[in-house]
Write an enzyme that holds these catalytic residues in place. Sequence first.
Site, PDB file in Angstrom:
ATOM      1  N   LYS A   1       0.870  -1.187   0.000  1.00 53.86           N
ATOM      2  CA  LYS A   1       0.000   0.000   0.000  1.00 53.86           C
ATOM      3  C   LYS A   1       0.903   1.232   0.000  1.00 53.86           C
ATOM      4  CE  LYS A   1      -3.579   2.726   1.035  1.00 53.86           C
ATOM      5  NZ  LYS A   1      -4.466   3.094  -0.089  1.00 53.86           N
ATOM      6  N   SER A   2       0.565   2.245  -0.794  1.00 50.72           N
ATOM      7  CA  SER A   2       1.418   3.430  -0.949  1.00 50.72           C
ATOM      8  C   SER A   2       1.745   4.094   0.391  1.00 50.72           C
ATOM      9  CB  SER A   2       0.741   4.444  -1.868  1.00 50.72           C
ATOM     10  OG  SER A   2       0.405   3.831  -3.090  1.00 50.72           O
TER      11      SER A   2
ATOM     12  N   ASN B   1     -13.590   3.535  -4.723  1.00 49.68           N
ATOM     13  CA  ASN B   1     -12.893   3.747  -3.456  1.00 49.68           C
ATOM     14  C   ASN B   1     -12.355   5.154  -3.324  1.00 49.68           C
ATOM     15  OD1 ASN B   1      -9.688   3.958  -3.144  1.00 49.68           O
ATOM     16  ND2 ASN B   1     -10.152   2.950  -5.089  1.00 49.68           N
ATOM     17  N   ALA B   2     -12.364   5.629  -2.092  1.00 53.84           N
ATOM     18  CA  ALA B   2     -11.644   6.852  -1.739  1.00 53.84           C
ATOM     19  C   ALA B   2     -11.038   6.577  -0.373  1.00 53.84           C
ATOM     20  CB  ALA B   2     -12.578   8.052  -1.705  1.00 53.84           C
TER      21      ALA B   2
ATOM     22  N   CYS C   1      -3.591   8.882  -8.606  1.00 53.47           N
ATOM     23  CA  CYS C   1      -4.740   8.675  -7.722  1.00 53.47           C
ATOM     24  C   CYS C   1      -5.784   9.753  -8.026  1.00 53.47           C
ATOM     25  CB  CYS C   1      -4.306   8.767  -6.261  1.00 53.47           C
ATOM     26  SG  CYS C   1      -5.695   8.631  -5.128  1.00 53.47           S
TER      27      CYS C   1
ATOM     28  N   LYS D   1       3.275   4.711 -12.407  1.00 56.03           N
ATOM     29  CA  LYS D   1       1.875   4.277 -12.523  1.00 56.03           C
ATOM     30  C   LYS D   1       1.008   5.433 -13.006  1.00 56.03           C
ATOM     31  CE  LYS D   1      -1.724   1.769 -10.061  1.00 56.03           C
ATOM     32  NZ  LYS D   1      -2.130   1.195  -8.773  1.00 56.03           N
TER      33      LYS D   1
ATOM     34  N   ASN E   1      -4.416   3.289 -12.842  1.00 55.06           N
ATOM     35  CA  ASN E   1      -4.937   3.454 -11.493  1.00 55.06           C
ATOM     36  C   ASN E   1      -6.460   3.395 -11.593  1.00 55.06           C
ATOM     37  OD1 ASN E   1      -5.340   4.431  -8.739  1.00 55.06           O
ATOM     38  ND2 ASN E   1      -3.272   5.253  -8.907  1.00 55.06           N
TER      39      ASN E   1
ATOM     40  N   GLY F   1     -12.401  -2.544 -10.947  1.00 53.70           N
ATOM     41  CA  GLY F   1     -13.215  -3.735 -11.164  1.00 53.70           C
ATOM     42  C   GLY F   1     -13.537  -3.957 -12.641  1.00 53.70           C
TER      43      GLY F   1
ATOM     44  N   GLY G   1      -6.327  -6.148  -8.510  1.00 56.81           N
ATOM     45  CA  GLY G   1      -6.706  -5.509  -7.249  1.00 56.81           C
ATOM     46  C   GLY G   1      -8.097  -5.924  -6.827  1.00 56.81           C
TER      47      GLY G   1
HETATM   48  C1  LIG Z   1      -9.391   0.021  -2.184  1.00 54.62           C
HETATM   49  C2  LIG Z   1      -8.365   0.458  -3.192  1.00 54.62           C
HETATM   50  C3  LIG Z   1      -7.220   1.122  -2.754  1.00 54.62           C
HETATM   51  C4  LIG Z   1      -6.253   1.535  -3.657  1.00 54.62           C
HETATM   52  N1  LIG Z   1      -5.128   2.167  -3.197  1.00 54.62           N
HETATM   53  C5  LIG Z   1      -4.118   2.451  -4.057  1.00 54.62           C
HETATM   54  C6  LIG Z   1      -2.869   2.966  -3.593  1.00 54.62           C
HETATM   55  O1  LIG Z   1      -2.669   3.181  -2.401  1.00 54.62           O
HETATM   56  N2  LIG Z   1      -1.890   3.210  -4.511  1.00 54.62           N
HETATM   57  C7  LIG Z   1      -2.061   2.955  -5.839  1.00 54.62           C
HETATM   58  O2  LIG Z   1      -1.130   3.159  -6.618  1.00 54.62           O
HETATM   59  N3  LIG Z   1      -3.227   2.465  -6.305  1.00 54.62           N
HETATM   60  C8  LIG Z   1      -4.255   2.197  -5.455  1.00 54.62           C
HETATM   61  N4  LIG Z   1      -5.437   1.662  -5.943  1.00 54.62           N
HETATM   62  C9  LIG Z   1      -5.587   1.391  -7.389  1.00 54.62           C
HETATM   63  C10 LIG Z   1      -5.261  -0.069  -7.715  1.00 54.62           C
HETATM   64  O3  LIG Z   1      -3.899  -0.357  -7.445  1.00 54.62           O
HETATM   65  C11 LIG Z   1      -5.563  -0.409  -9.190  1.00 54.62           C
HETATM   66  O4  LIG Z   1      -4.726   0.368 -10.020  1.00 54.62           O
HETATM   67  C12 LIG Z   1      -7.006  -0.167  -9.596  1.00 54.62           C
HETATM   68  O5  LIG Z   1      -7.866  -0.594  -8.558  1.00 54.62           O
HETATM   69  C13 LIG Z   1      -7.413  -0.885 -10.888  1.00 54.62           C
HETATM   70  O6  LIG Z   1      -7.230  -2.287 -10.798  1.00 54.62           O
HETATM   71  P1  LIG Z   1      -8.383  -3.345 -10.399  1.00 54.62           P
HETATM   72  O7  LIG Z   1      -9.571  -3.084 -11.298  1.00 54.62           O
HETATM   73  O8  LIG Z   1      -7.770  -4.683 -10.597  1.00 54.62           O
HETATM   74  O9  LIG Z   1      -8.717  -3.069  -8.982  1.00 54.62           O
HETATM   75  C14 LIG Z   1      -6.433   1.272  -5.041  1.00 54.62           C
HETATM   76  C15 LIG Z   1      -7.602   0.619  -5.480  1.00 54.62           C
HETATM   77  C16 LIG Z   1      -8.566   0.197  -4.575  1.00 54.62           C
HETATM   78  C17 LIG Z   1      -9.796  -0.520  -5.076  1.00 54.62           C
END
Ligand SMILES: Cc1cc2nc3c(=O)[nH]c(=O)nc-3n(C[C@H](O)[C@H](O)[C@H](O)COP(=O)(O)O)c2cc1C
Lengths: 268, 305
Positions: free
Chosen positions: B46-47, B70-71, B129, B165, B192, B218, B266
């Site tokens: 996690k970042s 998400n936020a 983000c 990213k 992202n 998703g 993710g």
């Molecule tokens: C709950 C959540 C938290 C996330 N936190 C971060 C983060 O801290 N740093 C980051 O680079 N991306 C973050 N992301 C983005 C994911 O790494 C990813 O790029 C994005 O969800 C798209 O992929 P997915 O559809 O497989 O989830 C987050 C995504 C979700 C759903």
Amino acid sequence: MTTAQRSERPRMLVIEKITAEAKDTSSFWFTGDLKAKPGQFVMLWIPGTGLKPFGVSYQDDGRFAVTVRKIGTFTEKLFGMKAGDRLGVQGPYGRGFSGKGGRIVLVGGGYGAAPLSFLADELVREGKEVFFINGAATKDHVLYRERFKGGKVHMIYSTDDGSLGHRGFCTDCLTGLLSKHKIGRVFCCGPEMMLRKAFEICLEKDIPAEFSLERHLKCGFGVCGSCCLDGTGWRVCREGPVFALDDMKKIAEFGQYKRDASGRVVKI
Amino acid sequence: MSPDLSVNICKIKMKNPLVLASGILGVTKASLKHVAGNGAGAVTIKSVSRERREGHNPPIILTEGEVMMNAVGYSNPGLAGAKKEFSGLDEIPVPVIASIIGEDAAQFGYMARNFLTGEFSAVEIPLSCPHTPGFGILGGHGTPEATRDITKAVKRHAKMPVIVKLSANVQAIGEVAKAAEKAGADAINVTNAIGPGMVIDVRAKRPVLGFGFGGLSGPPIRPVAVRCVYDVYESVRIPVIGTGGVTTGEAAAEMLMAGASAVGVGSGVYYRGIDVFKKISDELLGFMREEGYSGIKDMVGIVHD
Ligand SMILES: Cc1cc2nc3c(=O)[nH]c(=O)nc-3n(C[C@H](O)[C@H](O)[C@H](O)COP(=O)(O)O)c2cc1C
Ligand SMILES: Cc1cc2nc3c(=O)[nH]c(=O)nc-3n(C[C@H](O)[C@H](O)[C@H](O)COP(=O)(O)OP(=O)(O)OC[C@H]3O[C@@H](n4cnc5c(N)ncnc54)[C@H](O)[C@@H]3O)c2cc1C
Ligand code: FES
């Protein structure tokens, strides 16, 4: 193929009634078929304030309730609400108690008695013999004194100041029961130090047991990682909150520390 | 002979192309280990920012059927706490990728100098983000200029591959990817979470997320992510990690064909369970067998002429 079609977001439900259970502790009732298992929890949403987990404490006839102790920001806001107001409810989540075993002991401390009382209802329905050790700070803090009156659950009270039942730790009563009766399984929920004591007793006597753990939950459905446990990486909201004795042995942080909203380690 | 799932992207050796995306679990070392045990080829933490952050007020995540929003607001224990958390990484049987954030190039540089240890296999810098004031898109990091400055600042201090990213929200994504490559980036991860979007509870008369709006992830965002991977592959020579909506073996194959050398997962952790990595690997293997691919390389960028 993705399978999950349900949406993980709160549903606004009307608070049907609020019943006082003990000092600073009330049950909040809702209409709806939650289909929760004892030990599972819901996330309550107060729009504009936040989202927090609470164990299901009653469930039957299309109604359910959670029992809440007024402690801080969220719960104070909750106690400002009245019957007829609406609240968001999300879940049920998590893995509950197995309910296995013949003669059973429940060990609850403070609002830890909440999920155990729902379990007690279910076990009695199944015709099992249930001992319920219900511990609190004082007589005024003891939950559910009316609820189980005259019923089939053997209630054993324990208070820190001795104002009701045993004076001292409720785990003393557990030791007593285990030496007197043949017990099939022990289910525990409450402050972590109490859980730790109960764990050591059950471990020593080699009695199957399950424990409900509390950690900082943010999402409730296994995505954010705020509730992960050291030793195994299990999520309290998904692989827990209830863990069996053998699994508890692998949870390195049990009784030692937890993490706050930022993920920082804090001592218990 | 069984097809070979292993990949080697900018010296990160992985047994399969699936990477745990940053911010889904990954708050603790134990959690990363749990994910690795469920079949991930590599995991991202996690970042982490310099100061400790509690993040946005919950609700921080919701799902609306197949879309997740998400936020989280970059909650993390800060540099000092995270450094303790992520030491002894040899316990994790797969490569661990760091993720560091800052509000400007200087802060990114500071994090690269002070947080990174030799235990990490690479570092990722999210400039993308969509829902945290001061960071990513809201911090103005999505432009070619900011991307260049931040990438350079991190490259100066990181003794490991640097992954930039990006966000699908940026229209000229190829230009941003080129800026990163020119500044020394070793790989691009796209995308992202996108949007951002908003979901309102009509009975509460309020947005559901505590922050109001949040990034989408998703399965529904997959077509956007695939197009971005396609565009970036056309624009740069460095490898691409394709992230966004992958939950199945065929979806992973689609990312690879668009030009990804590895695939981020993710939200799939929710949609198919924490063993999503094992499931996708098995499905990908089945697909490769059926279609006669002997290795991942045979699929990468296959749709490009
Ligand atoms: C709950 C959540 C938290 C996330 N936190 C971060 C983060 O801290 N740093 C980051 O680079 N991306 C973050 N992301 C983005 C994911 O790494 C990813 O790029 C994005 O969800 C798209 O992929 P997915 O559809 O497989 O989830 C987050 C995504 C979700 C759903
Ligand atoms: C799975 C699970 C089930 C839960 N079930 C219930 C339940 O059935 N009933 C219930 O009332 N609560 C339950 N909780 C706890 C609940 O989610 C909140 O954490 C709690 O109500 C405090 O929220 P708050 O915002 O009011 O207090 P905060 O503002 O978060 O806390 C205020 C102060 O109280 C302290 N504090 C917080 N929690 C406790 C505690 N447990 N004991 C003593 N001091 C504390 C804090 O350190 C802080 O100083 C459960 C938690 C989990 C994880
Ligand atoms: S509360 Fe988010 S993973 Fe458990």
